[in-house]
Design an enzyme around this catalytic site. Structure first.
Site, PDB file in Angstrom:
ATOM      1  N   HIS A   1       0.597  19.213 -11.475  1.00  0.00           N
ATOM      2  CA  HIS A   1       0.659  18.933 -10.004  1.00  0.00           C
ATOM      3  C   HIS A   1       2.248  19.012  -9.537  1.00  0.00           C
ATOM      4  CE1 HIS A   1      -2.597  16.568  -8.544  1.00  0.00           C
ATOM      5  NE2 HIS A   1      -2.562  15.745  -9.409  1.00  0.00           N
TER       6      HIS A   1
ATOM      7  N   HIS B   1      -2.660  17.790 -16.427  1.00  0.00           N
ATOM      8  CA  HIS B   1      -2.836  17.503 -15.056  1.00  0.00           C
ATOM      9  C   HIS B   1      -1.770  17.039 -14.406  1.00  0.00           C
ATOM     10  CE1 HIS B   1      -5.647  15.884 -12.024  1.00  0.00           C
ATOM     11  NE2 HIS B   1      -4.718  15.063 -11.672  1.00  0.00           N
ATOM     12  N   GLU B   2      -1.104  16.020 -14.645  1.00  0.00           N
ATOM     13  CA  GLU B   2       0.087  15.714 -13.949  1.00  0.00           C
ATOM     14  C   GLU B   2       1.357  16.574 -13.689  1.00  0.00           C
ATOM     15  OE1 GLU B   2      -0.598  13.119 -12.320  1.00  0.00           O
ATOM     16  OE2 GLU B   2      -2.409  12.478 -13.556  1.00  0.00           O
TER      17      GLU B   2
ATOM     18  N   ALA C   1      -2.340   7.989 -14.076  1.00  0.00           N
ATOM     19  CA  ALA C   1      -1.079   8.444 -14.032  1.00  0.00           C
ATOM     20  C   ALA C   1      -0.859   9.066 -12.893  1.00  0.00           C
ATOM     21  CB  ALA C   1      -1.200   9.622 -15.118  1.00  0.00           C
TER      22      ALA C   1
ATOM     23  N   GLU D   1       1.032   6.737  -3.817  1.00  0.00           N
ATOM     24  CA  GLU D   1      -0.099   7.532  -3.291  1.00  0.00           C
ATOM     25  C   GLU D   1      -1.359   6.790  -3.242  1.00  0.00           C
ATOM     26  OE1 GLU D   1      -1.922  10.708  -5.763  1.00  0.00           O
ATOM     27  OE2 GLU D   1      -2.190  12.106  -3.953  1.00  0.00           O
TER      28      GLU D   1
HETATM   29 ZN   LIG Z   1      -4.029  14.382  -9.973  1.00  0.00          ZN
END
Ligand SMILES: [Zn+2]
Length: 873
Positions: free
Chosen positions: A316, A312-313, A277, A139
């Site tokens: 996702h 958070h990850e 991360a 990304e």
């Molecule tokens: Zn993120």
């Protein structure tokens, strides 16, 4: 004739289609990839074969793909040889001798690529204890460094990966391994199951002699969870192995959709640059200091940091992976949601951590960025690679999360959740846009939501809401709005929002009343017509994204006896409002300092931290002659608590909040308060720790070493540097490097800066030293001088591959400047250079605006601040 001309023109178009600028067309779409890579961690290159199934909407003889730094050895389309035409840094065309018909086609490419050793873009190497490993980070625009591909988030397809690796290595990817076959020359062939539809940026793998820790099963499908560590570091996964599955369970239960992938591996990367991360589907990667820690020296802040990053990850996996933003302009759909969801999960799961109070600091950080006229919008059009690089800022993450939270509360948490669930189900394994999301939420909740939400998405800035209580006749609140702008801003105040303003009476415990302020000003009657409240708070629960400006004596009441009736989040918000109004010239800085003194020793550490922030913020306006008064004010206001706490934790009677307060309050008094006793004790503890790696509480290590450096000399610098070369532990190395950046002697600061160029150190670890000396008035111009003097060397040395260009951070060396000569020097050096770094122009513009605002603030507020500190004995 006409017909002929048309035919001629259209065939010309087929042959000479212009190269794409940023985005590929949609006439040719991938439907499946199979990639077969051969990669060895110590090598400089890798080789690959990729087969891409595509569908053509209409005939074409030219196929555009993304490819960066790849050498193409052979390319065919439907078995006919294609000529390869590289175009710029990002694209290549496959030119065919005859047009392909509309319908399916097969692309086959044999190629070679580079393994990076000083960035973390594409396929890159990382070393742990002398052993090399390979990782990926794609990304936003770096899958094209690993595969020729259609590198856009809206192209979601299955991927099947096969990796040819050394027999002594393991490999991990998004899906479970399905086969392993021995190959000649000490190699083996590892094949992975085909993935669910994924965009290229979420494909990932890791290769090396890893250890694997079983972390149980998660979710209703009993997904296996594993922590993947460098060889010999399995014990460091203890905390992650304890909590990760629980976090997945909680996310799954909120989303109402099972974990979307077959397994979850979490991989430690020894060193990363530019990200912490990454949420690759089923294979989440983390910088090692986030995921792993020696249990004997693990700290509360490290564990909470991991829990927050993991939430958070893992959020996702639904928001971003299952449903993916269609284009980078809507990256907030991934990032703001993951941030908001992580905040929500932690608040529910660990109420004792009081994370809602800490979240406010992140919101205020975003507000500071958002007060600039050079601020991005949450949903910013993406017209260049610079825009992609800039999109991952605290506007996207933290403003986005705060705005979602505000509308979640306004909609009602239950209805909002129903909208989220509907959105995830409707767009599962596909891409979506802001409009798709807002439709889903509005359908479940309030119809006005979409229009109101868009006023925060599609324009920058913070509303400043003026609040007045009117008690003649029916009790009501009068609200008006304008754009909040700091002193010296060139912005216009005319912007308008549709702001949900939630007002709470402090007289009783009645629930807050929320009003949608959707015009420049409006009056709203209060529910209880019988009596007019004496005091109201106009950001109930502290969930609004606006600055409140109280009229008619309300502020004085809130700062006085009313403050007892506010909860901690509201007190933090009140202090922040006051500081913001001082910065905009609507309040005096001395009023904010007075309030800071009142709240300095609040029982909640986050309230006290906000008070310290006001004092530190005023510090830049204090002339050298009054620095002793400034320091004395800090000692008198905060010193007693700091002395009580001391540097060392009491193992039996210390709770987590006390430990965390100690780690921020004690170094603050030692440094800003120039407290000689605390400084001397920090030096003593630092030397003891360097000698025997003991005697310092893990939560205090960074504070102790950095404070020792603050008052330390050449001996200590040399000692820290010597220990750095001997220390393997990544967390300890980070603390040592942070300390190396914290000296105040200009001669030593120059040595710290020079370490960025030292080839014996990995620049991904030392790049932060470019800001050595930035925090002290005596040395704050040295990073700029260093960047100027070593500009060409820095450009060669810094991690610059991919869309995480470290050189884009160079203009940040101007951040502490606050006078015209410094500003002129900054402009002279950077205005023509900032454009050479990906994302550099916006960083440059924001630093420059910050310098101008600081100058304006100094002109307007210095006298008041000087008077305040001059009157301090
Ligand atoms: Zn993120």
């Amino acid at each position: 004739m006409r017909i002929l001309a048309l035919v001629f023109l259209s065939s010309l178009c087929l042959l000479a289609a212009a190269a794409p600028k940023l985005r590929l067309g949609t006439d040719i779409r991938p439907t499946r990839y199979a990639a077969d890579l051969t990669a060895v961690p110590a090598a400089a290159t890798f080789s690959g074969i990729i087969d891409i199934d595509v569908t053509l909407a209409k005939p074409a003889s030219l196929v555009w793909l993304n490819a960066t730094d790849l050498t193409i050895q052979q390319a065919t389309v439907n078995s006919q040889a294609a000529a390869v035409e590289p175009e710029g840094a990002d694209f290549m065309a496959l030119r065919l001798p005859a047009p392909l018909p509309a319908g399916p086609a097969k692309i086959h490419i044999v190629y070679q690529g580079k393994i990076s050793t000083n960035s973390s873009a594409g396929i890159f190497q990382g070393e742990d204890a002398g052993t090399p490993y390979l990782f990926t980070q794609f990304e936003s625009l770096d899958a094209r460094r690993a595969f020729p591909c259609f590198d856009q988030p809206d192209f979601k397809t299955p991927w099947q990966l096969t990796l040819n690796i050394r027999q002594t290595d393991n490999a991990f990817s998004n899906t479970p391994q399905v086969s392993e076959t021995a190959e000649p020359n000490g190699m083996k062939r590892v094949a992975f199951a085909e993935t669910k539809p994924l965009p290229s940026y979420l494909v990932a793998f890791a290769i090396g002699p890893f250890d694997v820790v079983d972390a149980g099963k998660a979710g209703r499908n009993h997904v296996p969870v594993r922590i993947v560590t460098p060889r010999g570091k399995a014990a460091q996964a203890t905390y992650a192995a304890q909590v990760t599955a629980t976090i997945v369970d909680r996310l799954e239960s909120y989303f109402g959709v099972p974990f979307p992938y077959e397994k979850l591996d979490e991989v430690a990367i020894p060193l990363v640059y530019g990200f912490g991360a990454m949420e690759n589907a089923g294979l989440v990667t983390y910088g090692q200091t986030i995921l792993l820690a020696d249990p004997a020296t693990d700290s509360i802040s490290r564990q909470r940091g991991y829990a927050s990053d993991a939430a958070h990850e893992l959020a996702h996996q639904w928001f971003g992976d299952l449903v993916t933003t269609a284009w980078w302009d809507d990256i907030w759909l991934n990032e703001a949601f993951a941030t908001w969801m992580s905040d929500r999960i932690l608040a529910e799961w660990q109420p004792d951590w009081n994370t809602r109070l800490t979240d406010l600091q992140s919101k205020f950080g975003a507000m500071e960025s958002d007060s600039l006229v050079t601020a991005r919008q949450i949903r910013q059009p993406i017209e260049s690679k610079d825009d992609v690089a800039n999109a991952f800022d605290n506007i996207t993450y933290e403003k986005g999360a705060a705005v979602i939270r505000m509308f979640e509360v306004w909609t009602g948490e239950r209805q909002f959740r129903a909208g989220v669930n509907a959105y995830l189900k409707r767009y599962a394994f596909r891409s979506a846009t802001a409009g798709d999301f807002l439709d889903s939420i509005a359908t479940a909740g309030k119809p006005q939501l979409a229009a109101a939400f868009k006023t925060f998405l599609d324009q920058p800035g913070i509303p400043e809401v003026s609040v007045e209580l009117k008690c003649t006749g029916q009790p009501r609140v009068a609200l008006s709005q304008k754009r909040y702008l700091p002193l010296g801003s060139t912005g216009a105040q005319g912007a308008q929002w549709q702001v949900p303003v939630c007002v709470r009476s402090l007289d009783d415990l009645s629930a807050a009343e929320c009003f949608l302020l959707d015009k420049p000003s409006a009056e709203f009657p209060l529910k209880n017509p019988g009596s007019c409240p004496a005091e109201i708070f106009a950001n109930a629960g502290a969930t609004g994204y606006y600055i409140t400006s109280y009229q008619g004596g309300l502020l004085e009441k809130l700062l006085g006896e009313g403050s007892d009736l506010l909860n901690a989040a509201e007190r933090v918000t009140l202090l922040h409002d006051l500081k913001a109004l001082a910065d905009s010239g609507d309040a005096r800085e001395s009023a904010a300092l007075t309030a800071a003194r009142t709240f300095a020793n609040s029982p909640e550490r986050q309230v006290a931290a906000e008070a310290r922030g006001i004092v530190t913020g005023a510090g830049i306006l204090v002339p050298a002659s009054l620095r002793p008064n400034y320091a004395a004010f800090i000692r008198r206001t905060f010193g007693a608590s700091a002395a009580d706490l001391g540097w060392s934790a009491q193992p039996d009677d210390d709770d987590a909040d006390t430990r965390l307060l100690r780690s921020s309050l004690v170094p603050f008094v030692a440094r800003e308060g120039d407290d000689g006793a605390l400084q001397a004790e920090a030096r003593r503890l630092a030397i003891g720790w360097l000698d025997g790696r003991k005697g310092v509480d893990p939560d205090m290590l960074r504070a102790v070493l950095s404070t020792a450096a603050f008052s330390g000399g050449q001996d200590l610098f040399d000692r820290l540097l010597a220990e750095l070369t001997k220390t393997q532990d990544r967390g300890q190395r980070r603390a040592i490097i942070a300390a190396l950046a914290g000296f105040r002697d200009p001669k030593i600061v120059r040595q710290a800066l020079a370490l960025v160029l030292d080839p014996r150190l990995d620049v991904r670890e030392t790049v932060g030293l470019i800001f050595s000396g930035l925090g002290s008035p005596q040395t704050q111009s040295l990073p700029f001088e260093f960047a100027k003097a070593h500009y060409d060397e820095l450009l060669k040395r810094l991690p610059r591959e991919g869309d995480l260009d470290a050189a884009a951070s160079l203009p940040l060396v101007g951040k502490p400047f606050c006078d015209e000569p410094s500003r002129r020097a900054f402009v002279e050096f950077f205005q023509d250079r900032a454009g050479n770094f990906l994302g550099g122009p916006r960083n440059y513009a924001q630093v420059l605006e910050g310098i101008r605002l600081c100058e304006a603030q100094r002109a307007a507020q210095s006298e008041d601040v000087e008077q305040f500190f001059a009157q301090q004995p």
